[in-house]
Design a protein around this motif. Structure first.
Motif, PDB file in Angstrom:
ATOM      1  N   ALA A 229      48.122 -13.014  -4.233  1.00 20.78           N
ATOM      2  CA  ALA A 229      47.958 -14.468  -4.157  1.00 20.78           C
ATOM      3  C   ALA A 229      47.590 -14.877  -2.738  1.00 20.78           C
ATOM      4  O   ALA A 229      46.760 -15.764  -2.528  1.00 20.78           O
ATOM      5  CB  ALA A 229      49.240 -15.165  -4.606  1.00 20.78           C
ATOM      6  N   ARG A 231      45.937 -13.129  -0.651  1.00 19.15           N
ATOM      7  CA  ARG A 231      44.524 -12.804  -0.450  1.00 19.15           C
ATOM      8  C   ARG A 231      43.626 -13.871  -1.084  1.00 19.15           C
ATOM      9  O   ARG A 231      42.601 -14.245  -0.519  1.00 19.15           O
ATOM     10  CB  ARG A 231      44.214 -11.430  -1.048  1.00 19.15           C
ATOM     11  N   LEU A 232      44.029 -14.359  -2.261  1.00 22.43           N
ATOM     12  CA  LEU A 232      43.217 -15.375  -2.951  1.00 22.43           C
ATOM     13  C   LEU A 232      43.070 -16.650  -2.134  1.00 22.43           C
ATOM     14  O   LEU A 232      42.012 -17.270  -2.122  1.00 22.43           O
ATOM     15  CB  LEU A 232      43.828 -15.720  -4.309  1.00 22.43           C
ATOM     16  N   ILE A 233      44.135 -17.043  -1.456  1.00 21.03           N
ATOM     17  CA  ILE A 233      44.006 -18.283  -0.692  1.00 21.03           C
ATOM     18  C   ILE A 233      43.323 -18.035   0.645  1.00 21.03           C
ATOM     19  O   ILE A 233      43.122 -18.955   1.422  1.00 21.03           O
ATOM     20  CB  ILE A 233      45.346 -19.026  -0.490  1.00 21.03           C
ATOM     21  N   GLY A 234      42.954 -16.787   0.907  1.00 20.61           N
ATOM     22  CA  GLY A 234      42.100 -16.527   2.059  1.00 20.61           C
ATOM     23  C   GLY A 234      42.808 -15.954   3.267  1.00 20.61           C
ATOM     24  O   GLY A 234      42.303 -16.041   4.376  1.00 20.61           O
ATOM     25  N   SER A 235      43.987 -15.375   3.062  1.00 23.32           N
ATOM     26  CA  SER A 235      44.693 -14.774   4.176  1.00 23.32           C
ATOM     27  C   SER A 235      44.928 -13.292   3.871  1.00 23.32           C
ATOM     28  O   SER A 235      44.473 -12.793   2.851  1.00 23.32           O
ATOM     29  CB  SER A 235      46.004 -15.509   4.382  1.00 23.32           C
TER      30      SER A 235
ATOM     31  N   ILE B  81      41.334 -21.965  -1.653  1.00 20.70           N
ATOM     32  CA  ILE B  81      42.043 -21.887  -2.944  1.00 20.70           C
ATOM     33  C   ILE B  81      43.488 -22.342  -2.724  1.00 20.70           C
ATOM     34  O   ILE B  81      44.176 -21.854  -1.839  1.00 20.70           O
ATOM     35  CB  ILE B  81      42.013 -20.454  -3.504  1.00 20.70           C
ATOM     36  N   ILE B  90      47.163 -15.359 -10.573  1.00 21.14           N
ATOM     37  CA  ILE B  90      47.927 -14.102 -10.591  1.00 21.14           C
ATOM     38  C   ILE B  90      48.669 -13.977 -11.919  1.00 21.14           C
ATOM     39  O   ILE B  90      48.688 -12.924 -12.546  1.00 21.14           O
ATOM     40  CB  ILE B  90      48.930 -14.061  -9.415  1.00 21.14           C
ATOM     41  N   THR B 101      37.613 -14.004   0.392  1.00 22.16           N
ATOM     42  CA  THR B 101      38.227 -15.337   0.462  1.00 22.16           C
ATOM     43  C   THR B 101      38.520 -15.681   1.917  1.00 22.16           C
ATOM     44  O   THR B 101      38.605 -14.799   2.760  1.00 22.16           O
ATOM     45  CB  THR B 101      39.569 -15.364  -0.306  1.00 22.16           C
ATOM     46  N   ALA B 102      38.673 -16.951   2.194  1.00 18.35           N
ATOM     47  CA  ALA B 102      39.083 -17.391   3.534  1.00 18.35           C
ATOM     48  C   ALA B 102      39.869 -18.678   3.394  1.00 18.35           C
ATOM     49  O   ALA B 102      39.808 -19.349   2.365  1.00 18.35           O
ATOM     50  CB  ALA B 102      37.874 -17.596   4.427  1.00 18.35           C
ATOM     51  N   LEU B 103      40.641 -18.983   4.445  1.00 20.15           N
ATOM     52  CA  LEU B 103      41.547 -20.132   4.381  1.00 20.15           C
ATOM     53  C   LEU B 103      40.808 -21.462   4.261  1.00 20.15           C
ATOM     54  O   LEU B 103      41.181 -22.310   3.472  1.00 20.15           O
ATOM     55  CB  LEU B 103      42.424 -20.170   5.629  1.00 20.15           C
TER      56      LEU B 103
END
Lengths: 304, 118, 133
Positions: A229, A231-235, B81, B90, B101-103
């Motif tokens: 999760a 990783r999904l939000i970009g971290s 996201i 998930i 992905t990125a923040l």
């Protein structure tokens, strides 16, 4: 409570307490009581009886001696059954005693008058109930209230402990996990982890499991899900604090942690985190040189 | 309902600001591929900060867009996201494994540059 | 069945309408953002299944409250062709529509309780509940 009954009970308190203690002892055979010395039990029983009688004498006041006694027992961890048993026996003893003494009662000044042969038994029962019931209710609510209080305080404390997030540096955040992780807590950890990543704008999160005693498939599954999760939000996630026994269980259970980096210690993980964010630790060598120069100059001055 | 696609140098920027229904999503897929083709863009950032629901269908469309763009020579990065969206994905068992992905938009552009340099 | 509200699923936009209504009810019950998203996503999956496989049907929501807990129940009903092999649709990755195959098993994971009744040729009823934590 009718005055006449109250008087007869108070006048004969020694006799009733004796009956009560005798009866109460018969009920106190459980494991909890066996762990106590006879003396301690005897003393507590006497204290209980005194508290009841003091309570009766003083009548209704805010903080009765019975309350104080109950609070003390709660803090010492005595079971609730001790109190409820005690009150039940007290009720029986009082009824028994009054009926035993019925013939000697003087009803000349009382509101109620009973002829010879009247069925007085329900009346006595009712009056005694009216008197004992509030005491029992008070005790039980005092006891359970205090337990609920403790439980809710502990739950709050646990929630606060649950998932702290420490932003140690720009873009690097650490989440130390301590204690057992169950499904409920894992969900909370995941949510506060994700919120924290957004809040601190963390490019890398270090999850430190040094304080997690057991990592089974369930715990590993939750950690993997949290990492995905993140990783999904970009971290990115680095799992640190993997002790030898945990590495063994992870492999023996066939858990695949290959998808994200793991490190044995927080220090190593932190270094990796710095690398990932294009930074490094630079040792400051100037000071050492300064000290060496100082020592050299001292040596020289001695030679002179 | 069409989602606007902005061009900036070699990059395409998309910020999805609306509740995504299936038609809009499919339309977006077509529009984006068309735009990559006509502009010759090498990088795409899709910002999902204002999207609060991604179900399996939308996730599939997004995942497909990334793969399709890749085939056409444009790298795609998903940014912003939301935590709630990540958790539901998930739960659904959708990991979007191969999707970068990125923040946020800024980090997304940095990531794109890195990916394109490699 | 006091607090029940339903959305009829006939066209694609009804999917969006259903999940918006579900999210509103979930908010009223007291669910937090993450669980709201879980519930709304589950509704989206169920509504899409109705739209894709049965053509029409309805989704009903009910805020429930028992002595110990509160929650929301989603009930999806259709009179479509039904599901011939229930075990198969509950498998991850199984899809007849070219989707991700995460639909029904996904809903089960997003929610707390999940019940499915389906008869070939008669339709499908799915009832799923999420409890407030």
């Amino acid at each position: 409570m009718e005055k006449i009954l109250k008087d007869v009970v108070l006048d004969n308190s020694d006799e009733i307490v004796r009956m009560w203690i005798e009866q109460v002892k018969k009920n106190q055979g459980g494991a909890f009581y066996q762990s106590l010395s006879d003396e301690a039990l005897e003393n507590t029983n006497r204290e209980f009886a005194n508290a009841i009688f003091e309570g009766i004498q003083k009548g209704k006041i805010a903080k009765t001696p019975l309350d104080e006694f109950a609070e003390k027992l709660i803090n010492l961890g005595w079971p609730l059954t001790y109190l409820t048993d005690g009150m039940q026996v007290f009720r029986r003893s009082v009824v028994k005693f009054i009926i035993h003494k019925w013939e000697d009662l003087d009803f000349s000044e009382a509101d109620n008058y009973f002829e010879l042969g009247d069925d007085y038994f329900p009346w006595v029962l009712e009056k005694v109930d009216e008197w004992v019931d509030p005491l029992v209710n008070e005790l039980v609510s005092e006891y359970s209230g205090s337990w609920e209080n403790i439980v809710s305080l502990q739950r709050m404390a646990l929630q606060e402990l649950s998932a702290p997030l420490i932003p140690v540096m720009d873009n690097i955040t650490i989440m130390p996990l301590i204690g057992t992780i169950d499904t409920e807590r894992a969900k909370m950890v995941m949510e506060s982890l994700l919120d924290g990543v957004i809040k601190h704008n963390a490019e890398v999160v270090l999850i430190d499991i040094t304080g997690v005693p057991v990592v089974d498939t369930m715990v590993a599954h939750h950690i993997i899900q949290a990492a995905e999760a993140v990783r999904l939000i970009g971290s990115r996630c680095i799992l640190v604090g993997i002790r030898p026994e945990i590495a063994q269980t992870i492999v023996n259970l066939g858990i695949d942690l290959g998808k994200f980096p793991t490190k044995s210690s927080l220090r190593k993980g932190f270094q990796t985190a710095l690398e990932l964010t294009n930074r490094e630790i630079v040792e400051d060598t100037n000071r050492e040189e300064e000290i060496e120069n100082l020592i050299e100059s001292l040596d020289r001055s001695e030679e002179e | 309902m069409r989602i606007p696609i902005l061009k900036l140098h070699n990059y395409l920027l998309i910020s999805i600001q609306t509740e995504l229904d299936d038609k809009t999503a499919i339309q977006f897929q077509e529009d984006l591929l068309e735009k990559i083709h006509s502009s010759g863009a090498t990088g795409v950032v899709i910002d999902l900060t204002s999207v609060d629901i991604v179900d399996s269908f939308i996730a599939k469309v997004l995942g497909d867009v990334v793969t399709m763009s890749d085939l056409m020579g444009a790298k795609v990065v998903l940014t912003g996201i939301q935590p709630a969206v990540a958790v539901t994905l998930i739960d659904l068992g959708i990991h979007l494994q191969d999707v970068p992905t990125a923040l946020d938009l800024e980090q997304g552009l940095i990531k794109l540059r890195q990916e394109l340099e490699e | 069945m006091s607090d029940q509200s339903c959305v009829y699923i006939k066209k694609e936009w009804d999917i969006v309408a259903a999940r918006q209504m579900g999210r509103d009810i979930a908010t009223q019950v007291g669910f937090k953002t993450v669980d709201q998203a879980r519930i709304a996503t589950a509704i989206s999956e169920l509504a899409r299944n109705i739209y894709l496989y049965a053509g029409a049907g309805k989704i009903c929501f009910e805020a429930i409250e028992t002595v110990q807990k509160k929650g929301i129940t989603i009930k999806a009903t259709d009179e479509g062709p039904g599901i011939s092999d229930l075990a198969q649709v509950m498998e991850d990755g199984y899809s007849t529509s070219g989707g991700l195959g995460a639909g029904l098993p996904g809903v089960k994971r997003l929610m707390d309780e999940f019940d499915i009744i389906s008869k070939s040729g008669e339709g499908t009823t799915i009832e799923s509940t999420k409890w407030l934590r």
